[in-house]
Design an enzyme around this catalytic site. Sequence first.
Site, PDB file in Angstrom:
ATOM      1  N   TYR A 116       1.206 -12.171   1.317  1.00 57.61           N
ATOM      2  CA  TYR A 116       0.912 -12.862   2.573  1.00 57.61           C
ATOM      3  C   TYR A 116       1.399 -14.304   2.619  1.00 57.61           C
ATOM      4  CZ  TYR A 116      -1.740  -8.914   4.231  1.00 57.61           C
ATOM      5  OH  TYR A 116      -2.088  -7.674   4.663  1.00 57.61           O
ATOM      6  N   LYS A 140      -2.572  -2.337  -8.746  1.00 62.15           N
ATOM      7  CA  LYS A 140      -1.496  -1.335  -8.866  1.00 62.15           C
ATOM      8  C   LYS A 140      -0.670  -1.756 -10.079  1.00 62.15           C
ATOM      9  CE  LYS A 140       0.913   2.220  -7.318  1.00 62.15           C
ATOM     10  NZ  LYS A 140       0.359   3.602  -7.249  1.00 62.15           N
ATOM     11  N   ASP A 154      -4.377   3.558  -5.009  1.00 60.22           N
ATOM     12  CA  ASP A 154      -4.290   4.874  -4.336  1.00 60.22           C
ATOM     13  C   ASP A 154      -5.513   5.729  -4.665  1.00 60.22           C
ATOM     14  OD1 ASP A 154      -2.839   4.321  -6.641  1.00 60.22           O
ATOM     15  OD2 ASP A 154      -1.609   6.108  -6.520  1.00 60.22           O
ATOM     16  N   ASP A 197      -6.900  -6.483   2.525  1.00 61.20           N
ATOM     17  CA  ASP A 197      -6.747  -6.396   3.976  1.00 61.20           C
ATOM     18  C   ASP A 197      -6.967  -4.948   4.422  1.00 61.20           C
ATOM     19  OD1 ASP A 197      -6.143  -7.001   6.561  1.00 61.20           O
ATOM     20  OD2 ASP A 197      -3.999  -7.267   6.255  1.00 61.20           O
TER      21      ASP A 197
END
Length: 335
Positions: free
Chosen positions: A123, A171, A204, A228
């Site tokens: 971001y 991740k 995930d 987010d």
Amino acid sequence: MPHVVLIPGDGIGPEITQSIQQIFKTAQADIQWVECAAGEGAVATHGSPLPDGTIEAIERHRVALKGPLTTPIGAGFRSINVALRQHFDLFANIRPARTLPGIDTPFRHVGMVLFRENTQGLYIGRETWVQEGIEAESVAVVSRKASERIIKAAFEYAVQHGRKKVSLIHKANILKFTTGLFLEVGKEIAMEYPAIQFEDLIIDNMAMQMVMRPEQFDVIVTTNMFGDILSDLASGLVGGLGVTGAGNLGENAAIFEAVHGSAPDIAGKGLANPLAFLFSAVMMLEHLEQTKTAERIRAAIYTVLQEHKDECTADIGGQGNTLSFTEAICNVLSP
Ligand code: NAI
């Protein structure tokens, strides 16, 4: 008496702000409002969407409750929400999601609080064309310092609120440097809190687990983009953005806000649901350590959702409007 900067904002902002003020007055919350302008409306009245006086007031009083602000699409000023986050270095976005009585969802035992890192990741807006229209690149930044402060904030919250577990979402199997660093820092900080259970999940798997067994999550901490997405997912589990509050915390300021927008389609019609904003305001009371008043208002909300559903607004299945909902809460609160 603590002073709190109150920014009614645009669209439905003034309507839901009035509702909060009425409810806080009835609950005898120990707060002095300092009303300030921001957003599209402030351009007309103050010549700027974020007037200096508003910034100065937040610097002075350090706590603000902010209604939704309209951001023009395309041309016009940049998002004031982003500007406020950057100016006050509000590094932690906190979004609780809790099952509510009278709100119809299949998930009945949700009680999670999500901590999203608010300043880094993808971001930062560092994007370039490798070849215009053909290939583009985006840079994600994760620093040890920023990771430490958000993860510590999550653990501290767990301790202060009697929570048992912190789940760190990453991740690191693919983004080994950026989210790998976030995970490494998380493991280090977890050692400082032996009484709090710690686990890490890959994003995930987390997305699936949140839908299959959301009741297993307590405090969640993650990087900016995962946060987010997961925070909206969490809201979706308990009834959507209309029933969840949010706070943005920094070292020197805290701004609590409605997560929904200014809803121009219903502005001025008295139909807006003040509930999400009210939950943000209740979070603010907890931040100000006015926990008894916060609990009374929360209990009144639960009573109204359970026993006076008709008085609630249409978006959550009621037949009422902003005023009837506000009055129902005040009636429960009144001695
Ligand atoms: P929105 O959240 O304002 O509206 C989406 C839909 O939800 C509309 O149908 C609206 O009527 C409904 N809705 C939203 N809040 C509601 C409430 N409290 N009670 C009942 N219904 C409600 O999103 P939209 O239309 O994409 O954005 C409108 C403006 O708000 C834009 O200028 C956008 O930039 C701004 N915005 C501001 C935010 C903030 O200040 N935190 C967050 C999101 C959008």
